[in-house]
Design an enzyme around this catalytic site. Sequence first.
Site, PDB file in Angstrom:
ATOM      1  N   HIS A   1      20.341  76.643  90.711  1.00  0.00           N
ATOM      2  CA  HIS A   1      21.406  76.743  91.692  1.00  0.00           C
ATOM      3  C   HIS A   1      20.873  76.330  93.062  1.00  0.00           C
ATOM      4  CE1 HIS A   1      19.577  80.882  92.057  1.00  0.00           C
ATOM      5  NE2 HIS A   1      19.703  80.581  93.343  1.00  0.00           N
TER       6      HIS A   1
HETATM    7  P1  TYD Z   1      20.626  85.157  88.609  1.00  0.00           P
HETATM    8  O1  TYD Z   1      21.383  84.569  89.758  1.00  0.00           O
HETATM    9  O2  TYD Z   1      21.039  84.780  87.224  1.00  0.00           O
HETATM   10  O3  TYD Z   1      19.086  84.828  88.784  1.00  0.00           O
HETATM   11  P2  TYD Z   1      18.355  83.392  88.834  1.00  0.00           P
HETATM   12  O4  TYD Z   1      19.184  82.529  89.703  1.00  0.00           O
HETATM   13  O5  TYD Z   1      17.021  83.679  89.403  1.00  0.00           O
HETATM   14  O6  TYD Z   1      18.266  82.868  87.448  1.00  0.00           O
HETATM   15  O7  TYD Z   1      20.651  86.735  88.763  1.00  0.00           O
HETATM   16  C1  TYD Z   1      20.475  87.618  87.681  1.00  0.00           C
HETATM   17  C2  TYD Z   1      21.389  88.822  87.848  1.00  0.00           C
HETATM   18  O8  TYD Z   1      21.002  89.601  88.974  1.00  0.00           O
HETATM   19  C3  TYD Z   1      22.845  88.438  88.050  1.00  0.00           C
HETATM   20  O9  TYD Z   1      23.623  89.343  87.295  1.00  0.00           O
HETATM   21  C4  TYD Z   1      23.091  88.680  89.521  1.00  0.00           C
HETATM   22  C5  TYD Z   1      22.104  89.772  89.870  1.00  0.00           C
HETATM   23  N1  TYD Z   1      21.572  89.707  91.251  1.00  0.00           N
HETATM   24  C6  TYD Z   1      21.939  90.682  92.149  1.00  0.00           C
HETATM   25  O10 TYD Z   1      22.719  91.600  91.830  1.00  0.00           O
HETATM   26  N2  TYD Z   1      21.441  90.629  93.410  1.00  0.00           N
HETATM   27  C7  TYD Z   1      20.590  89.654  93.796  1.00  0.00           C
HETATM   28  O11 TYD Z   1      20.138  89.656  94.963  1.00  0.00           O
HETATM   29  C8  TYD Z   1      20.214  88.632  92.859  1.00  0.00           C
HETATM   30  C9  TYD Z   1      19.289  87.516  93.248  1.00  0.00           C
HETATM   31  C10 TYD Z   1      20.737  88.695  91.593  1.00  0.00           C
END
Ligand code: TYD
Length: 135
Positions: free
Chosen positions: A49
């Site tokens: 992303h």
């Molecule tokens: P995700 O965006 O999938 O992580 P990455 O981009 O690193 O692969 O995030 C994983 C989960 O954690 C998703 O359910 C959203 C949650 N999350 C939060 O609640 N707060 C945060 O600050 C972050 C980064 C993720």
Amino acid sequence: MQIKKYTFQIHGDDRGQLIALEEMKDIPFEIKRVYYMYDTVDGVRRGFHAHKCLEQILICIHGSCKILLDNGKEKEIVPLDKPYEGLYVSNDMWREMYDFSPDAVLMVLASEFYDESDYIRDYDEFLKYVSRNDK
Ligand code: TYD
């Protein structure tokens, strides 16, 4: 692509090492959020992303991993394996994290609270978004 890496001051003595990070001093923004990834399953690649506004500093405080940065025109792979080194990731930057060692802890300092509307999770949409000012 210009990669911005920070080398933090280590307050080491005969007891060991300590690093302190202060917003607007060691970190070039106000820190609104800290999160970290650990126990990352072997072979996992995550991220995929970009952010419209969010800025981040990534620090692999234990173990190692690799970060792919992509500004829509150029790509760079940045290995992270030092607890005293931070990688700045600006907004408008696609990122993927991979090659996590089993003991890796990747800590992220972020300039904004979690806001799903700041995410661009579709690569084609990202390319359109970053070329918005191109003629
Ligand atoms: P995700 O965006 O999938 O992580 P990455 O981009 O690193 O692969 O995030 C994983 C989960 O954690 C998703 O359910 C959203 C949650 N999350 C939060 O609640 N707060 C945060 O600050 C972050 C980064 C993720």
